[in-house]
Write a protein that holds these residues in place. Structure first.
Motif, PDB file in Angstrom:
ATOM      1  N   ARG A 282      -1.802   8.368   6.787  1.00  0.00           N
ATOM      2  CA  ARG A 282      -1.589   6.910   6.768  1.00  0.00           C
ATOM      3  C   ARG A 282      -2.845   6.188   6.297  1.00  0.00           C
ATOM      4  N   TYR A 283      -2.653   5.217   5.410  1.00  0.00           N
ATOM      5  CA  TYR A 283      -3.683   4.209   5.110  1.00  0.00           C
ATOM      6  C   TYR A 283      -3.060   2.864   5.427  1.00  0.00           C
ATOM      7  N   ALA A 284      -3.866   1.938   5.925  1.00  0.00           N
ATOM      8  CA  ALA A 284      -3.358   0.584   6.200  1.00  0.00           C
ATOM      9  C   ALA A 284      -4.553  -0.364   6.155  1.00  0.00           C
ATOM     10  N   LEU A 285      -4.399  -1.458   5.426  1.00  0.00           N
ATOM     11  CA  LEU A 285      -5.520  -2.365   5.199  1.00  0.00           C
ATOM     12  C   LEU A 285      -5.315  -3.725   5.856  1.00  0.00           C
ATOM     13  N   ASP A 286      -6.397  -4.252   6.384  1.00  0.00           N
ATOM     14  CA  ASP A 286      -6.444  -5.659   6.786  1.00  0.00           C
ATOM     15  C   ASP A 286      -6.913  -6.423   5.528  1.00  0.00           C
ATOM     16  N   VAL A 287      -6.129  -7.414   5.089  1.00  0.00           N
ATOM     17  CA  VAL A 287      -6.499  -8.104   3.833  1.00  0.00           C
ATOM     18  C   VAL A 287      -6.931  -9.554   4.076  1.00  0.00           C
ATOM     19  N   GLU A 288      -7.388  -9.844   5.287  1.00  0.00           N
ATOM     20  CA  GLU A 288      -7.798 -11.228   5.603  1.00  0.00           C
ATOM     21  C   GLU A 288      -8.992 -11.691   4.773  1.00  0.00           C
ATOM     22  N   ARG A 289      -9.902 -10.761   4.396  1.00  0.00           N
ATOM     23  CA  ARG A 289     -11.113 -11.205   3.696  1.00  0.00           C
ATOM     24  C   ARG A 289     -10.815 -11.746   2.295  1.00  0.00           C
ATOM     25  N   ILE A 290      -9.863 -11.131   1.608  1.00  0.00           N
ATOM     26  CA  ILE A 290      -9.619 -11.569   0.218  1.00  0.00           C
ATOM     27  C   ILE A 290      -8.786 -12.854   0.155  1.00  0.00           C
ATOM     28  N   ARG A 291      -8.018 -13.135   1.201  1.00  0.00           N
ATOM     29  CA  ARG A 291      -7.097 -14.299   1.143  1.00  0.00           C
ATOM     30  C   ARG A 291      -7.776 -15.614   0.797  1.00  0.00           C
ATOM     31  N   PRO A 292      -8.913 -15.971   1.445  1.00  0.00           N
ATOM     32  CA  PRO A 292      -9.545 -17.260   1.113  1.00  0.00           C
ATOM     33  C   PRO A 292     -10.033 -17.344  -0.331  1.00  0.00           C
ATOM     34  N   LEU A 293     -10.151 -16.214  -1.024  1.00  0.00           N
ATOM     35  CA  LEU A 293     -10.532 -16.257  -2.446  1.00  0.00           C
ATOM     36  C   LEU A 293      -9.349 -16.692  -3.310  1.00  0.00           C
ATOM     37  N   GLY A 294      -8.153 -16.714  -2.717  1.00  0.00           N
ATOM     38  CA  GLY A 294      -6.984 -17.202  -3.455  1.00  0.00           C
ATOM     39  C   GLY A 294      -6.067 -16.106  -3.960  1.00  0.00           C
ATOM     40  N   TRP A 295      -6.007 -14.970  -3.241  1.00  0.00           N
ATOM     41  CA  TRP A 295      -5.106 -13.895  -3.691  1.00  0.00           C
ATOM     42  C   TRP A 295      -4.152 -13.475  -2.583  1.00  0.00           C
ATOM     43  N   GLN A 296      -2.928 -13.239  -2.962  1.00  0.00           N
ATOM     44  CA  GLN A 296      -2.025 -12.467  -2.116  1.00  0.00           C
ATOM     45  C   GLN A 296      -1.038 -11.747  -3.022  1.00  0.00           C
ATOM     46  N   SER A 297      -0.459 -10.650  -2.519  1.00  0.00           N
ATOM     47  CA  SER A 297       0.451  -9.900  -3.388  1.00  0.00           C
ATOM     48  C   SER A 297       1.726 -10.716  -3.572  1.00  0.00           C
ATOM     49  N   ARG A 298       2.370 -10.558  -4.738  1.00  0.00           N
ATOM     50  CA  ARG A 298       3.567 -11.348  -5.049  1.00  0.00           C
ATOM     51  C   ARG A 298       4.809 -10.491  -5.196  1.00  0.00           C
ATOM     52  N   ILE A 299       4.617  -9.203  -5.519  1.00  0.00           N
ATOM     53  CA  ILE A 299       5.777  -8.379  -5.889  1.00  0.00           C
ATOM     54  C   ILE A 299       6.103  -7.407  -4.764  1.00  0.00           C
ATOM     55  N   SER A 300       7.338  -7.503  -4.247  1.00  0.00           N
ATOM     56  CA  SER A 300       7.755  -6.620  -3.146  1.00  0.00           C
ATOM     57  C   SER A 300       7.925  -5.200  -3.668  1.00  0.00           C
ATOM     58  N   PHE A 301       7.946  -4.232  -2.747  1.00  0.00           N
ATOM     59  CA  PHE A 301       8.131  -2.834  -3.144  1.00  0.00           C
ATOM     60  C   PHE A 301       9.447  -2.667  -3.902  1.00  0.00           C
ATOM     61  N   ARG A 302      10.490  -3.295  -3.409  1.00  0.00           N
ATOM     62  CA  ARG A 302      11.810  -3.166  -4.034  1.00  0.00           C
ATOM     63  C   ARG A 302      11.796  -3.687  -5.489  1.00  0.00           C
ATOM     64  N   ASP A 303      11.236  -4.902  -5.671  1.00  0.00           N
ATOM     65  CA  ASP A 303      11.190  -5.483  -7.025  1.00  0.00           C
ATOM     66  C   ASP A 303      10.286  -4.660  -7.943  1.00  0.00           C
ATOM     67  N   GLY A 304       9.136  -4.246  -7.391  1.00  0.00           N
ATOM     68  CA  GLY A 304       8.198  -3.447  -8.194  1.00  0.00           C
ATOM     69  C   GLY A 304       8.826  -2.136  -8.625  1.00  0.00           C
ATOM     70  N   MET A 305       9.582  -1.522  -7.729  1.00  0.00           N
ATOM     71  CA  MET A 305      10.237  -0.250  -8.080  1.00  0.00           C
ATOM     72  C   MET A 305      11.283  -0.464  -9.169  1.00  0.00           C
ATOM     73  N   ARG A 306      12.016  -1.578  -9.078  1.00  0.00           N
ATOM     74  CA  ARG A 306      13.018  -1.867 -10.133  1.00  0.00           C
ATOM     75  C   ARG A 306      12.332  -2.000 -11.490  1.00  0.00           C
ATOM     76  N   LEU A 307      11.241  -2.793 -11.519  1.00  0.00           N
ATOM     77  CA  LEU A 307      10.509  -2.990 -12.778  1.00  0.00           C
ATOM     78  C   LEU A 307       9.970  -1.661 -13.314  1.00  0.00           C
ATOM     79  N   THR A 308       9.499  -0.818 -12.400  1.00  0.00           N
ATOM     80  CA  THR A 308       8.857   0.437 -12.813  1.00  0.00           C
ATOM     81  C   THR A 308       9.890   1.436 -13.335  1.00  0.00           C
ATOM     82  N   VAL A 309      10.987   1.592 -12.600  1.00  0.00           N
ATOM     83  CA  VAL A 309      12.038   2.515 -13.056  1.00  0.00           C
ATOM     84  C   VAL A 309      12.558   2.055 -14.418  1.00  0.00           C
ATOM     85  N   ASP A 310      12.747   0.756 -14.551  1.00  0.00           N
ATOM     86  CA  ASP A 310      13.239   0.219 -15.815  1.00  0.00           C
ATOM     87  C   ASP A 310      12.266   0.551 -16.961  1.00  0.00           C
ATOM     88  N   TRP A 311      10.963   0.414 -16.712  1.00  0.00           N
ATOM     89  CA  TRP A 311       9.966   0.696 -17.754  1.00  0.00           C
ATOM     90  C   TRP A 311      10.007   2.176 -18.159  1.00  0.00           C
TER      91      TRP A 311
END
Ligand code: NAD
Ligand code: DAU
Length: 345
Positions: A282-311
Motif C-alpha cells: 500500500r501507498y497512500a499520500l496526504d496531499v494537503e501541502r500542494i493544495r494551497p499552491l492551486g492544484w487538485q486532481s480532476r480526473i476520476s479513476f473511472r474516467d481516466g481508465m475510459r480515456l486510457t483504454v480508448d487511446w
C-alpha cells in the motif's frame, strides 16, 4: 509564496511517458515557454511520444545521457530550470538488474544538480515518487515522514532525493521535489500494470496479477500529474517536497476487472501469479501541502481508465511496436512459470 518566472526549461527524460505529457501540456498551455528535451532514448523513450510538438519552434530535442557531463553542460547552459524526469522507472526490472537504476537515477541526478549549481538556475525540479515512503500499512504519508524505500528502484529514487536536498542545503540550489503516485494514461510503456493489462486484454492474453491481487495503489491520471509538476515548478517553495496523489486506492484485482469490463473481455483472463519480491502492499499520500499552491486532481479513476483504454484501442501500432522480441524476453524472465498461451506464438 515564491513565484518563479521561467522562460526556457530543460526537460530530461522528456521522451518518456510522463515527461512527454509534461512537454505537450506545457507547450500548449504557455505560449511564451521554450522547452529543450534531453533524453537518451532507452527502450522506454521515443520521439513518437513527442510527435505532436516536433514542428513547434519553441521545442528542441537533444539525444543524450544525463550521466554525460559534457552533454548536460551543453544542454543546460542557456536554460532557467531543469525538470528531471529521466530515470529507469520499472520496479520489476530493478529486481532483475539494478545497475542502470543506480547509474541514471542517482549518478545522473548528481550530474544535473552540478549543472544547476554551475549555471545558477532559477529552479531544479526532481520528479520523485510516493515509493520513497515504502509500504504504508495505515494512514497517509506526509512530506516530513522518513523515507523507507524497499525496492532497488525506490532506493535509487530516495538516494537521488537525498542528493537534491544536499544541494539545496549545501549550495543553495533552489530545488523542488514532487512525489507522485502511480500514474497512467496514453503513451505509457506496456510493462506497468495498466497498459500491460489493457494490451494483454486486447491480445486475448492472461492478465498476470501478483499474489492475491490485494495490493493497492493510488492511481493518478497523467494530465493531473503533469499539471501538479507545473504548479510546483512555478509556485512551490525551494527546499520542499510535495506529495501528488488522487486519493483513489485501487487493488490489482480491481484494475484487472476495470480493464476487462472496458475492453469487453472475459474474467477468465485473470491469472494469479507468484508475488513480486518485497511487494509494497500500500501507498497512500496526504496531499494537503500542494493544495494551497492551486492544484487538485480532476480526473476520476473511472474516467481516466475510459480515456486510457480508448487511446490504446486507437493506437494499436504504437503499443505493438513496444511488445516485440525484447519485450517478451523480459516478460519470460520476470513472470516465471507462466502457463502456455500467456505469450503470443
Ligand atoms: P519512463 O520509463 O516512461 O521514461 C523515462 C525516460 O527517461 C525515457 O524517455 C528514457 O529514454 C529516459 N532516460 C532513461 N535513462 C536516461 C538517461 N540516462 N539519460 C537521459 N534520459 C534517460 O518513465 P515515466 O513513467 O515517464 O517516469 C518519469 C519519472 O517520473 C521518473 O523519474 C519516475 O521515477 C517518476 N515517476 C513515475 C511514476 C509512474 O507511475 N510512472 C510515478 C511517480 C513518479
Ligand atoms: O507509485 C509510483 C510508482 O508507480 C512509480 O514511481 C514507478 O515508476 C511506477 O513503475 C509505479 O510502480 P509500481 O510498482 O507501483 O507500478 P506497477 O505498475 O509495476 O505495479 C502496480 C501494482 O500492480 C503493484 O501492486 C504490482 C501490481 N502488478 C504489477 C504488474 C506489472 C501486478 O499485479 N501484475 C503486474 O504484471
Amino acid at each position: 509564496m515564491s513565484q518563479a518566472s521561467l522562460r526556457h526549461l530543460l526537460v530530461t527524460g522528456g521522451a518518456g511517458f510522463i515527461g512527454s505529457a509534461f512537454v505537450r501540456q506545457r507547450l500548449a498551455t504557455d505560449p511564451d515557454l521554450r522547452v529543450t528535451v534531453l533524453d537518451k532514448l532507452t527502450y522506454a523513450g521515443s520521439l513518437e511520444n513527442l510527435a505532436e510538438v516536433t514542428g513547434n519552434r519553441r521545442f528542441a530535442f537533444v539525444q543524450g545521457d544525463i550521466c554525460d557531463r559534457a552533454a548536460v553542460d551543453r544542454a543546460a547552459k542557456d536554460v532557467d530550470a531543469i525538470v528531471n524526469f529521466a530515470a529507469e522507472s520499472h520496479v520489476d526490472r530493478s529486481l532483475l538488474e539494478a545497475g542502470d537504476f543506480v547509474q541514471t537515477d542517482v549518478s545522473g541526478t548528481l550530474v544535473l544538480l552540478e549543472a544547476a549549481r554551475r549555471y545558477h538556475h532559477e529552479r531544479f525540479l526532481q520528479v520523485s515518487t510516493d515509493e520513497v515512503y515504502g509500504h504504508v500499512a495505515n494512514g497517509r504519508s506526509r512530506e516530513e515522514d522518513p523515507l523507507a524505500p524497499r525496492s532497488p528502484y525506490s532506493a535509487t529514487k530516495a538516494g537521488a532525493e537525498m542528493l537534491v536536498n544536499a544541494y539545496h542545503e549545501s549550495f543553495g540550489v533552489p530545488t523542488l521535489v514532487t512525489r507522485g503516485s502511480n500514474t497512467y494514461g496514453p503513451y505509457q510503456f506496456p510493462e506497468k500494470i495498466i497498459p500491460l493489462f489493457i494490451t494483454n486484454a486486447l491480445q486475448d492474453l492472461p492478465l498476470p496479477i501478483y499474489g492475491d491481487g490485494s495490493a493497492v495503489r493510488d492511481y493518478l491520471y497523467v494530465d493531473d500529474h503533469v499539471r501538479a509538476i507545473a504548479t510546483v515548478l512555478s509556485n512551490g517553495e525551494p527546499g520542499r517536497a510535495y506529495n501528488v496523489g488522487a486519493g483513489a486506492e485501487v487493488s490489482g484485482v480491481a484494475v484487472a476487472d476495470a480493464v476487462l469490463e472496458l475492453c469487453a473481455k472475459p474474467p477468465s483472463l485473470k491469472q494469479f501469479v507468484t508475488d513480486r519480491p518485497g511487494h509494497d502492499y500500500r501507498y497512500a499520500l496526504d496531499v494537503e501541502r500542494i493544495r494551497p499552491l492551486g492544484w487538485q486532481s480532476r480526473i476520476s479513476f473511472r474516467d481516466g481508465m475510459r480515456l486510457t483504454v480508448d487511446w490504446y484501442q486507437r493506437n494499436d501500432a504504437w503499443w505493438r511496436r513496444r511488445k516485440e522480441t525484447d519485450f517478451w524476453t523480459y516478460y519470460r524472465r520476470n513472470y516465471q512459470g507462466l502457463p502456455s498461451g500467456a505469450i503470443p506464438k
